[in-house]
Motif scaffolding. Structure first.
Motif, PDB file in Angstrom:
ATOM      1  N   GLY A  41       0.828  -1.213   0.000  1.00 53.50           N
ATOM      2  CA  GLY A  41       0.000   0.000   0.000  1.00 53.50           C
ATOM      3  C   GLY A  41       0.860   1.259   0.000  1.00 53.50           C
ATOM      4  O   GLY A  41       0.541   2.246  -0.676  1.00 53.50           O
ATOM      5  N   GLY A  42       1.951   1.233   0.752  1.00 51.88           N
ATOM      6  CA  GLY A  42       2.865   2.376   0.760  1.00 51.88           C
ATOM      7  C   GLY A  42       3.530   2.578  -0.581  1.00 51.88           C
ATOM      8  O   GLY A  42       3.730   3.717  -1.026  1.00 51.88           O
ATOM      9  N   LEU A  43       3.876   1.487  -1.242  1.00 55.74           N
ATOM     10  CA  LEU A  43       4.474   1.580  -2.574  1.00 55.74           C
ATOM     11  C   LEU A  43       3.497   2.193  -3.569  1.00 55.74           C
ATOM     12  O   LEU A  43       3.869   3.070  -4.360  1.00 55.74           O
ATOM     13  CB  LEU A  43       4.921   0.197  -3.053  1.00 55.74           C
ATOM     14  CG  LEU A  43       5.564   0.130  -4.423  1.00 55.74           C
ATOM     15  CD1 LEU A  43       6.854   0.949  -4.441  1.00 55.74           C
ATOM     16  CD2 LEU A  43       5.832  -1.300  -4.817  1.00 55.74           C
ATOM     17  N   VAL A  48       1.458   6.991  -6.620  1.00 55.06           N
ATOM     18  CA  VAL A  48       0.351   7.925  -6.882  1.00 55.06           C
ATOM     19  C   VAL A  48       0.775   9.362  -6.608  1.00 55.06           C
ATOM     20  O   VAL A  48       0.468  10.277  -7.375  1.00 55.06           O
ATOM     21  CB  VAL A  48      -0.886   7.541  -6.030  1.00 55.06           C
ATOM     22  CG1 VAL A  48      -1.928   8.638  -6.042  1.00 55.06           C
ATOM     23  CG2 VAL A  48      -1.480   6.236  -6.527  1.00 55.06           C
ATOM     24  N   PHE A  49       1.490   9.588  -5.498  1.00 52.76           N
ATOM     25  CA  PHE A  49       1.880  10.947  -5.117  1.00 52.76           C
ATOM     26  C   PHE A  49       3.271  11.339  -5.626  1.00 52.76           C
ATOM     27  O   PHE A  49       3.796  12.379  -5.243  1.00 52.76           O
ATOM     28  CB  PHE A  49       1.814  11.097  -3.592  1.00 52.76           C
ATOM     29  CG  PHE A  49       0.414  11.051  -3.070  1.00 52.76           C
ATOM     30  CD1 PHE A  49      -0.453  12.104  -3.274  1.00 52.76           C
ATOM     31  CD2 PHE A  49      -0.039   9.936  -2.397  1.00 52.76           C
ATOM     32  CE1 PHE A  49      -1.744  12.066  -2.799  1.00 52.76           C
ATOM     33  CE2 PHE A  49      -1.331   9.878  -1.915  1.00 52.76           C
ATOM     34  CZ  PHE A  49      -2.196  10.945  -2.118  1.00 52.76           C
TER      35      PHE A  49
END
Length: 86
Positions: A41-43, A48-49
């Motif tokens: 999820g962090g990846l 995305v950001f």
């Protein structure tokens, strides 16, 4: 060095403290399957950001390395919580 022991204290209504000592390594081993999901999820969030995943991992590592010795105290009225990392 990452924290080895987390101590959580909670003041009871009669004013006495109740402390709970939580070893970090066994809890991390039990929660390791969820850690993989969080890492993925962090990846995705980094992509995305448009944040460098290596830089984000390095920043998280620095944060974990700085945690031992940290002490958080929260007191609101008759409720008090103490979290100490060793």
């Amino acid at each position: 060095m990452i924290p080895q022991l987390v101590t959580v204290g909670h003041r009871r209504r009669d004013g006495r403290w109740r402390r709970l000592h939580v070893p970090v390594l066994p809890v991390a081993l039990v929660l390791s399957p969820l850690l993989l999901v969080v890492l993925l999820g962090g990846l995705v969030a980094c992509l995305v950001f448009r944040v460098s995943p290596v830089g984000a991992l390095r920043g998280a590592g620095h944060l974990l390395w700085a945690l031992p010795g940290a002490r958080f105290e929260i007191e609101d009225g008759r409720t008090a919580v103490l979290v100490s990392l060793r």
